[in-house]
Design a protein around this motif. Structure first.
Motif, mmCIF file in Angstrom:
data_model
loop_
_atom_site.group_PDB
_atom_site.id
_atom_site.type_symbol
_atom_site.label_atom_id
_atom_site.label_comp_id
_atom_site.label_asym_id
_atom_site.label_seq_id
_atom_site.Cartn_x
_atom_site.Cartn_y
_atom_site.Cartn_z
ATOM 1 N N GLY A 114 3.549 13.350 -5.485
ATOM 2 C CA GLY A 114 5.163 13.260 -5.534
ATOM 3 C C GLY A 114 5.852 11.964 -4.967
ATOM 4 N N GLU A 115 4.651 11.017 -4.555
ATOM 5 C CA GLU A 115 5.441 9.794 -4.103
ATOM 6 C C GLU A 115 6.219 9.145 -5.232
ATOM 7 O OE1 GLU A 115 3.766 5.650 -1.936
ATOM 8 O OE2 GLU A 115 2.656 7.575 -1.823
ATOM 9 N N ALA A 140 1.208 14.898 0.500
ATOM 10 C CA ALA A 140 2.285 14.756 -0.327
ATOM 11 C C ALA A 140 3.596 14.506 0.126
ATOM 12 C CB ALA A 140 2.051 16.255 -0.981
ATOM 13 N N ILE A 141 4.383 14.221 -0.908
ATOM 14 C CA ILE A 141 5.829 14.253 -0.526
ATOM 15 C C ILE A 141 6.491 15.067 -1.390
ATOM 16 C CG2 ILE A 141 8.155 12.641 -0.379
ATOM 17 C CD1 ILE A 141 6.111 10.178 0.048
ATOM 18 N N LYS A 142 7.002 16.257 -1.005
ATOM 19 C CA LYS A 142 7.703 17.075 -1.865
ATOM 20 C C LYS A 142 9.297 17.224 -1.822
ATOM 21 C CE LYS A 142 3.763 20.078 -1.600
ATOM 22 N NZ LYS A 142 2.991 21.552 -1.687
ATOM 23 N N GLY A 143 9.853 17.440 -2.701
ATOM 24 C CA GLY A 143 11.399 17.734 -2.526
ATOM 25 C C GLY A 143 11.667 19.070 -2.001
ATOM 26 N N SER A 144 12.861 18.970 -1.470
ATOM 27 C CA SER A 144 13.304 20.319 -0.890
ATOM 28 C C SER A 144 14.430 20.899 -1.596
ATOM 29 C CB SER A 144 13.742 20.331 0.609
ATOM 30 O OG SER A 144 15.017 19.509 0.717
ATOM 31 N N SER A 184 0.760 -1.332 0.108
ATOM 32 C CA SER A 184 -0.003 -0.029 0.190
ATOM 33 C C SER A 184 0.934 1.259 -0.035
ATOM 34 C CB SER A 184 -0.870 -0.198 1.193
ATOM 35 O OG SER A 184 -1.982 -1.120 1.270
ATOM 36 N N PRO A 185 0.291 2.311 -0.516
ATOM 37 C CA PRO A 185 1.090 3.616 -0.791
ATOM 38 C C PRO A 185 1.141 4.512 0.533
ATOM 39 C CG PRO A 185 -0.946 3.935 -1.599
ATOM 40 C CD PRO A 185 -0.886 2.501 -1.222
ATOM 41 N N ALA A 186 1.774 5.488 0.656
ATOM 42 C CA ALA A 186 1.943 6.402 1.502
ATOM 43 C C ALA A 186 0.658 7.371 1.797
ATOM 44 C CB ALA A 186 3.146 7.307 1.484
ATOM 45 N N GLY A 187 -0.052 7.590 0.821
ATOM 46 C CA GLY A 187 -1.110 8.323 0.895
ATOM 47 C C GLY A 187 -2.289 8.064 2.072
ATOM 48 N N GLY A 188 -2.652 9.079 2.643
ATOM 49 C CA GLY A 188 -3.700 8.422 3.541
ATOM 50 C C GLY A 188 -5.163 8.169 2.913
ATOM 51 N N SER A 189 -5.188 8.348 1.888
ATOM 52 C CA SER A 189 -6.342 8.233 0.820
ATOM 53 C C SER A 189 -6.306 6.579 0.586
ATOM 54 C CB SER A 189 -6.780 9.148 -0.098
ATOM 55 O OG SER A 189 -5.797 9.072 -0.951
ATOM 56 N N ALA A 246 7.584 10.422 -8.051
ATOM 57 C CA ALA A 246 8.678 11.183 -8.342
ATOM 58 C C ALA A 246 9.866 11.141 -7.313
ATOM 59 C CB ALA A 246 8.358 12.613 -8.219
ATOM 60 N N ALA A 247 9.305 10.592 -6.029
ATOM 61 C CA ALA A 247 10.706 10.469 -5.133
ATOM 62 C C ALA A 247 11.092 9.123 -4.883
ATOM 63 C CB ALA A 247 10.080 10.789 -3.784
ATOM 64 N N ALA A 248 10.596 8.144 -5.831
ATOM 65 C CA ALA A 248 10.814 6.634 -5.652
ATOM 66 C C ALA A 248 12.323 6.274 -5.251
ATOM 67 C CB ALA A 248 10.397 6.245 -6.873
ATOM 68 N N GLU A 249 13.112 6.947 -5.652
ATOM 69 C CA GLU A 249 14.626 6.623 -5.451
ATOM 70 C C GLU A 249 14.747 6.688 -3.987
ATOM 71 O OE1 GLU A 249 19.072 8.465 -6.311
ATOM 72 O OE2 GLU A 249 17.427 9.201 -7.538
ATOM 73 N N HIS A 250 14.049 7.462 -3.165
ATOM 74 C CA HIS A 250 14.288 7.438 -1.902
ATOM 75 C C HIS A 250 12.994 6.988 -0.913
ATOM 76 C CE1 HIS A 250 17.977 9.726 -2.161
ATOM 77 N NE2 HIS A 250 17.306 10.447 -3.067
ATOM 78 N N VAL A 251 12.225 6.425 -1.627
ATOM 79 C CA VAL A 251 10.988 5.794 -0.834
ATOM 80 C C VAL A 251 11.109 4.165 -1.183
ATOM 81 C CG1 VAL A 251 8.565 5.400 -0.735
ATOM 82 C CG2 VAL A 251 9.656 7.485 -1.461
ATOM 83 N N SER A 252 10.963 3.343 0.054
ATOM 84 C CA SER A 252 10.991 1.911 0.179
ATOM 85 C C SER A 252 9.806 1.648 0.763
ATOM 86 C CB SER A 252 12.147 1.480 0.761
ATOM 87 O OG SER A 252 12.213 0.239 1.172
ATOM 88 N N TYR A 253 9.338 0.006 0.301
ATOM 89 C CA TYR A 253 8.295 -0.012 0.855
ATOM 90 C C TYR A 253 8.577 -1.537 1.544
ATOM 91 C CZ TYR A 253 6.220 3.153 -2.222
ATOM 92 O OH TYR A 253 5.816 4.209 -2.854
ATOM 93 N N ARG A 254 9.506 -1.762 2.175
ATOM 94 C CA ARG A 254 10.184 -3.110 2.703
ATOM 95 C C ARG A 254 10.993 -2.765 3.942
ATOM 96 N NH1 ARG A 254 6.557 -5.406 -0.418
ATOM 97 N NH2 ARG A 254 7.102 -5.765 -2.698
ATOM 98 N N VAL A 255 10.945 -3.461 4.982
ATOM 99 C CA VAL A 255 11.879 -3.485 6.147
ATOM 100 C C VAL A 255 13.340 -3.512 5.709
ATOM 101 C CG1 VAL A 255 12.522 -4.432 8.498
ATOM 102 C CG2 VAL A 255 10.266 -4.596 7.824
#
Length: 462
Positions: free
Chosen positions: A172-173, A281-285, A161-166, A175-184
């Motif tokens: 942006g999730e 949202a996940i936004k880049g800084s 399941s994704p990060a979004g609460g909906s 787009a940020a895939a390089e720094h997002v993981s879905y595993r321990v």
């Protein structure tokens, strides 16, 4: 339903429950054909080989599988010890698949299931037709296999399941895939360790996987190469008595210990908890870091990595031409859903169930194991083994055995109020009364038809 003679029972997935299904079918003199998309038994389990189970060896070896393994000289591991995912795959799942021999095919991905000559619309003679299973092999060959029945034990691992609460991906999730993981994360892997060491990581989720990630990051923070490692625990709900699991009241001690380790990570300052935060949202800084933004506009301090552990969901795409009866919330069989629906209760223990709860309008197709729970959590291997024992008995025409209950499940020590599992402001009253976490009591399960009121575990086990 009895399986049609001469045709195999196709089992999708050579994981713990799929292989147990094959063992039970073989024990009933039926002919299983296990189709595994990966190249080894337990391919999915191997992807979390570094994670230790909270069930002991004695709880993750199926009796029919053990019977099948006995003539091979297989030696059962110490039943009181806890295997890792890698141990489970190497010392049990692969030997079991080897014992089944050519009844297991690897590199075989199921792409469709239907009734032969009948799409889901057609009624005429539907019940008399065998199933047809379309398979795509790793070498690009395709095959159509006729089957007496289909047991789908493919799990849910492939669809986190994704990060979004909906329930949708946060803006942006992707787009940020390089720094997002879905595993321990496996912090014994040097490359993975470098990714998180000295970094600020957001961990989104509230279950056992999140507990494991938090405790692992806390250990990293205390190591020589982990200085300045920090976790931010992002919770969609508030913190209550059940946030960290059942603790010492959990009859699976290792499961209770996971929650206590997560609590220690927070108490010791290695992780900070952010509650009532539903990610929008996940936004880049400007510094190349990530900023999590909530639906209410709150913004978290920038992080370097995000670990999303918000559960899994079933892949139903290849079952689109069979008639399933699924709950609209959980995507689980409708007779099973009320037992596991967190909107109704958050007790993690349900009575063992079998072919009746798992049946569908197209007789002979079953979703078992983690797949049967749809989006619900708290599944145990023991539950899956009981499911397939019952299903195999039913397919063999032994309804009496199929209806028997042959399992006692452990209490979780975790209960909450109806409908409050995902709210930010669950009141203390939500954990009072019949479902309050009290001193653990074993569940007494009598042998009854699953449709009867056969538990004495209290209101939360109905």
């Amino acid at each position: 339903m009895s399986a049609a003679p001469g045709l195999p029972v196709v089992v999708i997935g050579a994981g713990p429950v799929g292989l147990a299904a094959a063992a039970h079918l073989s024990d009933r003199s039926l002919h299983p054909l296990v189709l595994e998309a990966g190249h080894h038994a337990g391919s999915t389990v191997r992807e979390w080989a570094h994670v230790r189970l909270f069930s002991t060896w004695g709880e993750v070896v199926d009796p029919a599988a053990e019977k099948l393994l006995a003539p091979t000289g297989w030696s059962k591991p110490d039943p009181g010890t806890y295997p890792s995912g890698g141990d489970w795959a190497e010392h049990y799942l692969q030997p079991l698949a080897d014992a089944l021999g050519d009844q297991v095919r690897y590199g075989a991905r199921v792409t469709g299931v239907s009734k032969a000559g009948r799409d889901r619309v057609v009624d005429t003679d539907r019940d008399t037709q065998p199933f047809v299973v379309h398979v795509q092999y790793a070498d690009d060959r395709e095959e159509r296999i006729l089957a007496a029945a289909v047991v789908d034990a493919s799990g849910t691992w492939a669809l986190p399941s994704p990060a979004g609460g909906s329930g949708l991906a946060a803006l942006g999730e992707r787009a940020a895939a390089e720094h997002v993981s879905y595993r321990v994360p496996d912090l014994t892997d040097p490359a993975v360790r470098v990714r998180y060491a000295g970094k600020r990581t957001a961990v989104i989720g509230s279950g056992a996987s999140a507990f494991t990630a938090l405790s692992s990051l806390a250990e990293l923070a205390q190591s020589k190469d982990g200085t300045d490692t920090k976790a931010v625990w992002v919770l969609r709900r508030g913190i209550s008595g059940s946030t960290f699991g059942g603790g010492e009241a959990d009859e699976l001690p290792a499961r209770g210990a996971l929650g206590l380790a997560a609590k220690a990570a927070v108490d010791d300052g290695h992780a900070e908890a952010v509650t009532g935060f539903r990610t929008e949202a996940i936004k880049g800084s400007a510094e190349g870091r990530l900023i999590l933004v909530a639906e209410d506009g709150r913004r978290l301090q920038a992080v370097d990595e995000v670990i999303v552990l918000t559960g899994f969901r079933p892949d139903l795409s290849f079952l689109s031409e069979v008639r399933l009866r699924l709950d609209e919330r959980l995507q689980a069989p409708v007779e099973l859903a009320p037992l596991i629906d967190p909107n109704q209760h958050s007790c993690g223990t349900v009575y063992p169930h079998g072919h009746r709860e798992l049946s569908h309008p197209d007789s002979g197709v079953y979703l078992v194991g983690m797949k049967s729970y749809g989006r619900a959590p708290t599944f145990l291997a023991m539950t899956g083994y009981e499911q397939v024992r019952s299903v195999a008995a039913s397919l063999a025409g032994d309804t009496e055995a199929a209806d028997r209950v042959e399992l006692v499940l452990p209490e979780t020590g975790v209960c909450g109020g109806s409908g409050l599992f995902d709210t930010a402001d669950a009141s203390p009253a939500a954990t009072e009364g019949c479902c309050a976490p009290v001193a653990s009591q074993p569940i007494e399960l009598i042998t009854v038809s699953p449709g009867s009121a056969g538990t004495s575990g209290g209101c939360c086990n109905s």
